[in-house]
Design an enzyme around this catalytic site. Structure first.
Site, PDB file in Angstrom:
ATOM      1  N   CYS A  32      10.166 -25.426  -0.876  1.00  0.00           N
ATOM      2  CA  CYS A  32      11.285 -26.370  -0.757  1.00  0.00           C
ATOM      3  C   CYS A  32      12.477 -25.765  -0.019  1.00  0.00           C
ATOM      4  O   CYS A  32      13.449 -26.457   0.270  1.00  0.00           O
ATOM      5  CB  CYS A  32      11.710 -26.880  -2.129  1.00  0.00           C
ATOM      6  SG  CYS A  32      12.264 -25.594  -3.264  1.00  0.00           S
ATOM      7  N   LYS A  66      12.696 -33.157  -5.382  1.00  0.00           N
ATOM      8  CA  LYS A  66      12.586 -32.184  -4.291  1.00  0.00           C
ATOM      9  C   LYS A  66      12.653 -30.740  -4.776  1.00  0.00           C
ATOM     10  O   LYS A  66      12.297 -29.812  -4.037  1.00  0.00           O
ATOM     11  CB  LYS A  66      13.658 -32.440  -3.223  1.00  0.00           C
ATOM     12  CG  LYS A  66      15.091 -32.196  -3.626  1.00  0.00           C
ATOM     13  CD  LYS A  66      16.036 -32.601  -2.493  1.00  0.00           C
ATOM     14  CE  LYS A  66      17.498 -32.439  -2.861  1.00  0.00           C
ATOM     15  NZ  LYS A  66      17.935 -31.056  -2.995  1.00  0.00           N
ATOM     16  N   ASP A  67      13.086 -30.520  -6.044  1.00  0.00           N
ATOM     17  CA  ASP A  67      13.126 -29.159  -6.595  1.00  0.00           C
ATOM     18  C   ASP A  67      11.772 -28.684  -7.109  1.00  0.00           C
ATOM     19  O   ASP A  67      11.596 -27.499  -7.395  1.00  0.00           O
ATOM     20  CB  ASP A  67      14.124 -29.082  -7.754  1.00  0.00           C
ATOM     21  CG  ASP A  67      15.578 -29.222  -7.301  1.00  0.00           C
ATOM     22  OD1 ASP A  67      15.855 -28.975  -6.119  1.00  0.00           O
ATOM     23  OD2 ASP A  67      16.423 -29.581  -8.145  1.00  0.00           O
ATOM     24  N   ARG A 108      16.768 -26.442   5.950  1.00  0.00           N
ATOM     25  CA  ARG A 108      16.409 -27.641   6.726  1.00  0.00           C
ATOM     26  C   ARG A 108      17.634 -28.227   7.429  1.00  0.00           C
ATOM     27  O   ARG A 108      17.600 -28.560   8.617  1.00  0.00           O
ATOM     28  CB  ARG A 108      15.806 -28.695   5.784  1.00  0.00           C
ATOM     29  CG  ARG A 108      15.647 -30.077   6.411  1.00  0.00           C
ATOM     30  CD  ARG A 108      15.293 -31.121   5.368  1.00  0.00           C
ATOM     31  NE  ARG A 108      16.326 -31.283   4.351  1.00  0.00           N
ATOM     32  CZ  ARG A 108      17.394 -32.049   4.488  1.00  0.00           C
ATOM     33  NH1 ARG A 108      17.589 -32.736   5.596  1.00  0.00           N
ATOM     34  NH2 ARG A 108      18.287 -32.149   3.524  1.00  0.00           N
ATOM     35  N   ARG A 109      18.741 -28.344   6.693  1.00  0.00           N
ATOM     36  CA  ARG A 109      19.953 -28.898   7.299  1.00  0.00           C
ATOM     37  C   ARG A 109      20.538 -27.938   8.339  1.00  0.00           C
ATOM     38  O   ARG A 109      20.987 -28.359   9.393  1.00  0.00           O
ATOM     39  CB  ARG A 109      21.008 -29.192   6.217  1.00  0.00           C
ATOM     40  CG  ARG A 109      20.629 -30.333   5.286  1.00  0.00           C
ATOM     41  CD  ARG A 109      21.807 -30.695   4.374  1.00  0.00           C
ATOM     42  NE  ARG A 109      21.413 -31.680   3.383  1.00  0.00           N
ATOM     43  CZ  ARG A 109      21.461 -31.495   2.070  1.00  0.00           C
ATOM     44  NH1 ARG A 109      21.875 -30.322   1.579  1.00  0.00           N
ATOM     45  NH2 ARG A 109      21.098 -32.450   1.244  1.00  0.00           N
ATOM     46  N   ARG A 130      31.487 -27.921  -3.663  1.00  0.00           N
ATOM     47  CA  ARG A 130      31.236 -27.945  -2.217  1.00  0.00           C
ATOM     48  C   ARG A 130      32.263 -28.816  -1.498  1.00  0.00           C
ATOM     49  O   ARG A 130      32.793 -28.437  -0.457  1.00  0.00           O
ATOM     50  CB  ARG A 130      29.818 -28.449  -1.943  1.00  0.00           C
ATOM     51  CG  ARG A 130      28.737 -27.506  -2.442  1.00  0.00           C
ATOM     52  CD  ARG A 130      27.347 -28.018  -2.127  1.00  0.00           C
ATOM     53  NE  ARG A 130      26.331 -27.186  -2.783  1.00  0.00           N
ATOM     54  CZ  ARG A 130      25.114 -26.978  -2.307  1.00  0.00           C
ATOM     55  NH1 ARG A 130      24.732 -27.542  -1.179  1.00  0.00           N
ATOM     56  NH2 ARG A 130      24.248 -26.219  -2.947  1.00  0.00           N
ATOM     57  N   ARG A 186      26.939 -22.570  -1.727  1.00  0.00           N
ATOM     58  CA  ARG A 186      26.284 -22.919  -2.992  1.00  0.00           C
ATOM     59  C   ARG A 186      27.312 -23.593  -3.886  1.00  0.00           C
ATOM     60  O   ARG A 186      28.482 -23.672  -3.559  1.00  0.00           O
ATOM     61  CB  ARG A 186      25.725 -21.673  -3.674  1.00  0.00           C
ATOM     62  CG  ARG A 186      24.320 -21.328  -3.222  1.00  0.00           C
ATOM     63  CD  ARG A 186      23.547 -20.634  -4.339  1.00  0.00           C
ATOM     64  NE  ARG A 186      23.280 -21.534  -5.445  1.00  0.00           N
ATOM     65  CZ  ARG A 186      22.722 -21.157  -6.599  1.00  0.00           C
ATOM     66  NH1 ARG A 186      22.384 -19.898  -6.783  1.00  0.00           N
ATOM     67  NH2 ARG A 186      22.502 -22.027  -7.549  1.00  0.00           N
TER      68      ARG A 186
END
Length: 312
Positions: free
Chosen positions: A243, A84-85, A132-133, A156, A150
């Site tokens: 992305c 996805k990156d 997106r989230r 996190r 981040r």
């Protein structure tokens, strides 16, 4: 092919714990399939060096450009990326030689006191780094305060207990690869939060003219995962979204009446959660690219471009 016909492969990877864990798994699979030893080479990327939010860096390619450059220069022979990156456009001179079977692509909640998303009180602080989230969490209308964050997985998660957040949303695949699934309080249903295109999948890349390495890596390729990822990323590309855009896409291959069928879902959501479009399409896995283009065209017809423009 044996280790006598090809020397040690140098595999370029980011140095984070998740990246090296993923890369070591690929390295072990290469050696198991071929007997060829593999050495990991750590490469620092722009995304690793900067503390700025990924969306502000431009998003696309910040975790892969330096690794691809090393591959093109011959410093390394193979690169492993979180798929996805990758930018949606192919990189001249390079080829994705293998897409191994992917982990569960869904998002996961890590919350205080074992809470699920629906159990978090209004005003609860939920951390995530992905637009997106952010968009999809706001669209649920649960009254959550979504906080941009981040850092690596452990950084996190440490912000939840006894930190300043009530929960964080992370990719379940990363938690699985790091052995952190026990921290998950809920795996989010794609009906609530649809995953990012290619989430949970790895891209194993080499130089296009390196035929020996291409043949070596072919043993790692999973046709169903590749079809799903092609469908998801074609949707993203046809929407002309990077992305870091609030675009989600998730494909699955299942047995249909006439053989395997690919079921693709995608959505574009306004960053403030106020509006969104979602659609789906089904067809044969070999037609993954066509399915992705057609679903993107449907979403554009229904206003996806305006939603993405507003989110910028």
């Amino acid at each position: 092919m044996t280790a006598t016909t090809i020397g040690t492969l140098r595999l370029g990877t980011r140095a984070s714990q998740l990246a090296t864990t993923q890369s070591q798994a690929v390295a072990d699979a290469i050696t198991a399939a071929s007997g060829v030893p593999v050495e990991l080479v750590h490469i620092s990327t722009e995304g690793d060096r900067s503390s700025v939010a990924i969306a502000q860096l431009g998003g696309t390619g910040v975790f892969v450009t330096a690794i691809r450059q090393a591959l093109l220069e011959g410093t390394v022979d193979v690169a492993v990326h979180s798929y996805k990156d990758l930018p949606t456009l192919p990189e001249p001179g390079l080829t994705i030689a293998a897409v191994p079977p992917r982990e569960d692509p869904r998002d996961a909640l890590v919350a205080r006191d074992g809470l699920t998303l629906g159990e978090l009180p209004a005003g609860a602080r939920v951390g995530t780094g992905a637009p997106r989230r952010v968009a999809q969490l706001r669209a649920l209308g649960l009254g959550l305060e979504v906080v941009p964050i981040r850092g690596n997985v452990d950084t996190r998660m440490a912000r939840v207990v006894p930190g300043d957040l009530d929960a964080v949303v992370l990719a379940r695949a990363g938690l699985s690869r790091l052995g952190r699934l026990s921290a998950v309080t809920e795996t989010l249903d794609p009906l609530q939060v649809l995953p990012a295109p290619a989430q949970g999948a790895l891209a194993v890349e080499c130089r296009g003219n390196d035929e020996r390495t291409r043949q070596l890596l072919a043993a790692l390729d999973d046709a169903a995962t590749r079809a799903c990822v092609v469908a998801e990323r074609t949707t993203l590309a046809a929407l002309e979204a990077g992305c870091s855009a609030p675009v989600a896409a998730y494909a699955e291959v299942a047995e249909g009446e006439d053989g395997p069928e690919l079921f693709l879902r995608a959505s574009v959501t306004a960053l403030d959660g106020s509006d969104g479009v979602r659609g789906s399409i089904t067809g044969p896995p070999p037609e993954a690219e066509r399915l992705g283009r057609e679903l993107a065209a449907e979403l554009l017809d229904r206003g996806a471009a305006e939603l993405m423009a507003a989110s910028r």
